[in-house]
Scaffold this motif. Structure first.
Motif, PDB file in Angstrom:
ATOM      1  N   ASP A   9       0.904  -1.265  -0.058  1.00 19.97           N
ATOM      2  CA  ASP A   9      -0.180   0.049  -0.090  1.00 19.97           C
ATOM      3  C   ASP A   9       0.982   1.219  -0.116  1.00 19.97           C
ATOM      4  OD1 ASP A   9      -2.226  -1.575   0.104  1.00 19.97           O
ATOM      5  OD2 ASP A   9      -2.488  -1.664   2.109  1.00 19.97           O
ATOM      6  N   ILE A  10       1.874   1.360   0.722  1.00 22.19           N
ATOM      7  CA  ILE A  10       2.775   2.488   0.852  1.00 22.19           C
ATOM      8  C   ILE A  10       3.478   2.626  -0.572  1.00 22.19           C
ATOM      9  CG2 ILE A  10       5.064   3.258   1.828  1.00 22.19           C
ATOM     10  CD1 ILE A  10       4.293   1.852   4.430  1.00 22.19           C
ATOM     11  N   VAL A  11       3.910   1.746  -1.154  1.00 22.78           N
ATOM     12  CA  VAL A  11       4.516   1.783  -2.513  1.00 22.78           C
ATOM     13  C   VAL A  11       3.568   2.422  -3.490  1.00 22.78           C
ATOM     14  CG1 VAL A  11       5.668   0.661  -4.365  1.00 22.78           C
ATOM     15  CG2 VAL A  11       6.446   0.220  -1.912  1.00 22.78           C
ATOM     16  N   LEU A  12       2.447   1.682  -3.459  1.00 20.78           N
ATOM     17  CA  LEU A  12       1.213   1.845  -4.435  1.00 20.78           C
ATOM     18  C   LEU A  12       1.035   3.805  -4.182  1.00 20.78           C
ATOM     19  CD1 LEU A  12      -0.871   1.474  -6.431  1.00 20.78           C
ATOM     20  CD2 LEU A  12      -2.450   0.798  -4.389  1.00 20.78           C
ATOM     21  N   LEU A  13       0.553   4.003  -2.942  1.00 24.80           N
ATOM     22  CA  LEU A  13       0.308   5.353  -2.789  1.00 24.80           C
ATOM     23  C   LEU A  13       1.508   6.458  -3.149  1.00 24.80           C
ATOM     24  CD1 LEU A  13      -1.361   4.943   0.569  1.00 24.80           C
ATOM     25  CD2 LEU A  13      -2.598   5.212  -1.600  1.00 24.80           C
ATOM     26  N   ILE A  14       2.573   6.067  -2.761  1.00 31.05           N
ATOM     27  CA  ILE A  14       3.725   6.841  -3.218  1.00 31.05           C
ATOM     28  C   ILE A  14       4.059   7.170  -4.786  1.00 31.05           C
ATOM     29  CG2 ILE A  14       6.333   7.003  -3.003  1.00 31.05           C
ATOM     30  CD1 ILE A  14       6.239   6.014  -0.305  1.00 31.05           C
ATOM     31  N   SER A  45       0.120  -3.094 -10.215  1.00 29.50           N
ATOM     32  CA  SER A  45      -0.638  -4.360  -9.960  1.00 29.50           C
ATOM     33  C   SER A  45       0.046  -5.583 -10.367  1.00 29.50           C
ATOM     34  CB  SER A  45      -2.204  -3.959 -10.989  1.00 29.50           C
ATOM     35  OG  SER A  45      -1.666  -3.805 -12.049  1.00 29.50           O
ATOM     36  N   VAL A  46       0.426  -5.415 -11.592  1.00 34.61           N
ATOM     37  CA  VAL A  46       1.382  -6.632 -12.137  1.00 34.61           C
ATOM     38  C   VAL A  46       2.522  -7.068 -11.485  1.00 34.61           C
ATOM     39  CG1 VAL A  46       2.575  -7.647 -14.106  1.00 34.61           C
ATOM     40  CG2 VAL A  46       0.678  -6.065 -14.746  1.00 34.61           C
ATOM     41  N   VAL A 106       4.527 -11.205  -8.162  1.00 32.53           N
ATOM     42  CA  VAL A 106       5.834 -11.335  -6.982  1.00 32.53           C
ATOM     43  C   VAL A 106       5.241 -11.721  -5.638  1.00 32.53           C
ATOM     44  CG1 VAL A 106       7.760 -10.425  -5.937  1.00 32.53           C
ATOM     45  CG2 VAL A 106       7.296 -10.114  -8.136  1.00 32.53           C
ATOM     46  N   LEU A 107       4.537 -10.706  -4.945  1.00 32.03           N
ATOM     47  CA  LEU A 107       4.307 -10.648  -3.595  1.00 32.03           C
ATOM     48  C   LEU A 107       3.053 -11.798  -3.272  1.00 32.03           C
ATOM     49  CD1 LEU A 107       4.705  -9.473  -0.668  1.00 32.03           C
ATOM     50  CD2 LEU A 107       3.196  -7.542  -1.281  1.00 32.03           C
ATOM     51  N   ALA A 108       2.237 -11.671  -3.886  1.00 30.10           N
ATOM     52  CA  ALA A 108       0.807 -12.527  -3.694  1.00 30.10           C
ATOM     53  C   ALA A 108       1.400 -13.935  -3.994  1.00 30.10           C
ATOM     54  CB  ALA A 108      -0.171 -12.277  -4.633  1.00 30.10           C
ATOM     55  N   PHE A 109       2.134 -14.204  -5.085  1.00 32.39           N
ATOM     56  CA  PHE A 109       2.465 -15.603  -5.167  1.00 32.39           C
ATOM     57  C   PHE A 109       3.444 -16.244  -4.230  1.00 32.39           C
ATOM     58  CE2 PHE A 109       5.742 -18.521  -7.237  1.00 32.39           C
ATOM     59  CZ  PHE A 109       4.898 -19.500  -7.850  1.00 32.39           C
ATOM     60  N   GLU A 110       4.318 -15.325  -3.966  1.00 33.07           N
ATOM     61  CA  GLU A 110       5.374 -15.743  -2.769  1.00 33.07           C
ATOM     62  C   GLU A 110       4.507 -16.049  -1.496  1.00 33.07           C
ATOM     63  OE1 GLU A 110       8.397 -16.535  -3.003  1.00 33.07           O
ATOM     64  OE2 GLU A 110       8.304 -16.215  -5.098  1.00 33.07           O
ATOM     65  N   LEU A 111       3.632 -15.289  -1.175  1.00 34.44           N
ATOM     66  CA  LEU A 111       2.872 -15.489  -0.100  1.00 34.44           C
ATOM     67  C   LEU A 111       2.015 -16.672  -0.120  1.00 34.44           C
ATOM     68  CD1 LEU A 111       1.787 -11.861   1.227  1.00 34.44           C
ATOM     69  CD2 LEU A 111       3.442 -13.159   2.376  1.00 34.44           C
ATOM     70  N   LEU A 160      -6.393 -11.600  -0.803  1.00 30.37           N
ATOM     71  CA  LEU A 160      -6.927 -10.087  -0.817  1.00 30.37           C
ATOM     72  C   LEU A 160      -5.936  -9.349  -1.495  1.00 30.37           C
ATOM     73  CD1 LEU A 160      -7.712  -9.714   2.857  1.00 30.37           C
ATOM     74  CD2 LEU A 160      -9.164  -9.613   1.041  1.00 30.37           C
ATOM     75  N   ILE A 161      -4.538  -9.375  -1.454  1.00 29.92           N
ATOM     76  CA  ILE A 161      -3.672  -8.635  -2.317  1.00 29.92           C
ATOM     77  C   ILE A 161      -3.828  -9.109  -3.736  1.00 29.92           C
ATOM     78  CG2 ILE A 161      -1.138  -8.198  -2.812  1.00 29.92           C
ATOM     79  CD1 ILE A 161      -0.394  -8.859   0.226  1.00 29.92           C
ATOM     80  N   ALA A 162      -3.953 -10.303  -4.120  1.00 27.12           N
ATOM     81  CA  ALA A 162      -4.183 -10.512  -5.641  1.00 27.12           C
ATOM     82  C   ALA A 162      -5.444  -9.987  -6.054  1.00 27.12           C
ATOM     83  CB  ALA A 162      -4.057 -12.070  -5.771  1.00 27.12           C
ATOM     84  N   ILE A 163      -6.678 -10.195  -5.116  1.00 29.63           N
ATOM     85  CA  ILE A 163      -7.802  -9.713  -5.910  1.00 29.63           C
ATOM     86  C   ILE A 163      -7.650  -7.974  -5.873  1.00 29.63           C
ATOM     87  CG2 ILE A 163     -10.112  -9.094  -5.191  1.00 29.63           C
ATOM     88  CD1 ILE A 163     -10.239 -11.970  -3.681  1.00 29.63           C
ATOM     89  N   ASN A 164      -7.076  -7.421  -4.987  1.00 32.84           N
ATOM     90  CA  ASN A 164      -6.705  -5.952  -5.246  1.00 32.84           C
ATOM     91  C   ASN A 164      -5.986  -5.651  -6.404  1.00 32.84           C
ATOM     92  OD1 ASN A 164      -6.897  -3.283  -4.257  1.00 32.84           O
ATOM     93  ND2 ASN A 164      -4.855  -3.454  -3.188  1.00 32.84           N
ATOM     94  N   SER A 165      -5.052  -6.502  -6.497  1.00 35.51           N
ATOM     95  CA  SER A 165      -4.041  -6.066  -7.801  1.00 35.51           C
ATOM     96  C   SER A 165      -4.796  -6.398  -9.125  1.00 35.51           C
ATOM     97  CB  SER A 165      -2.924  -6.826  -7.705  1.00 35.51           C
ATOM     98  OG  SER A 165      -1.987  -6.512  -6.626  1.00 35.51           O
ATOM     99  N   ILE A 166      -5.569  -7.398  -9.074  1.00 39.29           N
ATOM    100  CA  ILE A 166      -6.563  -7.471 -10.223  1.00 39.29           C
ATOM    101  C   ILE A 166      -7.196  -6.405 -10.615  1.00 39.29           C
ATOM    102  CG2 ILE A 166      -8.042  -9.076 -11.321  1.00 39.29           C
ATOM    103  CD1 ILE A 166      -6.611 -11.594  -9.725  1.00 39.29           C
ATOM    104  N   ARG A 167      -8.448  -5.967  -9.419  1.00 42.59           N
ATOM    105  CA  ARG A 167      -9.067  -4.918  -9.669  1.00 42.59           C
ATOM    106  C   ARG A 167      -8.443  -3.783 -10.129  1.00 42.59           C
ATOM    107  NH1 ARG A 167      -9.714  -0.495  -7.308  1.00 42.59           N
ATOM    108  NH2 ARG A 167      -7.997  -0.699  -5.953  1.00 42.59           N
ATOM    109  N   LEU A 168      -7.257  -3.430  -9.577  1.00 40.71           N
ATOM    110  CA  LEU A 168      -6.177  -2.309  -9.905  1.00 40.71           C
ATOM    111  C   LEU A 168      -5.959  -2.547 -11.374  1.00 40.71           C
ATOM    112  CD1 LEU A 168      -5.312   0.386  -8.648  1.00 40.71           C
ATOM    113  CD2 LEU A 168      -3.250  -0.909  -8.279  1.00 40.71           C
ATOM    114  N   PHE A 169      -5.664  -3.457 -11.567  1.00 39.83           N
ATOM    115  CA  PHE A 169      -5.146  -3.684 -13.304  1.00 39.83           C
ATOM    116  C   PHE A 169      -6.384  -3.428 -14.198  1.00 39.83           C
ATOM    117  CE2 PHE A 169      -4.914  -6.255 -17.013  1.00 39.83           C
ATOM    118  CZ  PHE A 169      -3.611  -6.176 -17.519  1.00 39.83           C
TER     119      PHE A 169
END
Length: 282
Positions: free
Chosen positions: A37-42, A75-76, A81-86, A175-184
């Motif tokens: 979220d921090i990276v996204l907002l910045i 989002s990509v 990266v993150l969602a897959f690793e988690l 949740l991270i994956a869903i959010n990223s897909i929505r953002l995409f």
């Protein structure tokens, strides 16, 4: 933006401290969600600022789509990266659960404190407009769900169900994956050339006719960003109209269109004596 970033950095610090005391992977996943979220907002704030630059020869329509391009890239990256690793780490914790976790009360108290801060951020931006502010509100709400998942995981672990560390981690990854897909998808539609709905064309046509135009055809409108539309259209006028009258007509019509439809930032009007189809689709 400073307020929300302060809240996010504070929640991130709390989560990292909680993880260092407890070793609960779900808490670490929740902390990584905060980093997302921090990276996204910045990046969005930076892209939003850059998108305000004036149009130039290489970008005659301005730089409004920079925000959307930045969101696509983010989002990509987070999906791949993150969602897959988690997901992988969560599955590992389910298959190989940790026998015991220390200081669960610290982790639980920390996550409850984080939840309160995130709900505060959600309330602050609940009615805000604009892609950046909407993203802040949505991310705060989404991060709250992530924190709730971590809280339930900690509670389950405290009752001896250590497998829930992995389950909670997978929930957060989802949740991270869903959010990223929505953002995409939300931003991809602008980048590939989103046109306003049919109602927009009908309203423009109706307005032009009310101003004495005989007909409107070959209309093409595209979003230059979420609040900016470029409109190109042909209007039917009398064959014997003089050049001076034509210039005056175009100038007046352009000004009145921009007043009536504030989202129209650029207008190209072509005069002709024939009629045609309302929409122009290549």
């Amino acid at each position: 933006m400073r307020t929300i970033l302060t809240i996010y950095f504070l929640t991130l610090s709390i989560k990292l401290v909680a993880y260092s005391f407890s070793g609960v992977t779900a808490v670490l996943a929740d902390a990584l969600h905060s980093i997302v979220d921090i990276v996204l907002l910045i990046l969005l704030a930076t892209a939003s600022k850059a998108s305000e630059r004036r149009a130039d020869r290489l970008h005659p329509m301005g730089h409004g789509l920079l925000k959307n391009v930045a969101s696509l890239a983010i989002s990509v990256a987070f999906i791949t990266v993150l969602a897959f690793e988690l997901f992988k780490e969560g599955i590992n914790k389910i298959l190989n659960p940790v026998k015991s976790y220390p200081n669960l009360e610290v982790a639980l108290f920390s996550e409850l404190l984080v939840l309160g801060l995130l709900l505060l951020a959600t309330v602050l931006y609940w009615r805000s407009k604009g892609i950046v502010n909407r993203t802040v509100m949505f991310e705060s709400f989404n991060d709250s769900l992530s924190t709730l998942a971590a809280i339930f995981g900690i509670i389950a672990i405290s009752f001896g169900h250590n497998i829930f560390d992995g389950i909670a981690t997978i929930v957060i990854a989802t949740l991270i994956a869903i959010n990223s897909i929505r953002l995409f998808f939300e931003n991809a539609r602008f980048v590939i050339g989103l046109s306003p709905p049919e109602e927009f064309y009908s309203e423009v046509e109706k307005f032009c006719i009310s101003k004495g135009i005989k007909g409107v055809h070959d209309m093409l409108a595209l979003y230059m960003d979420e609040n900016s539309i470029h409109l190109d259209m042909h209007v039917t006028v009398e064959k014997n109209m003089s050049v001076g009258d034509a210039d005056e007509l175009i100038e007046n019509l352009t000004e009145e269109l921009k007043k009536k439809f504030p989202q129209i930032k650029h207008v190209s009007v072509h005069l002709c004596s024939h009629f045609g189809d309302k929409r122009k689709i290549y």
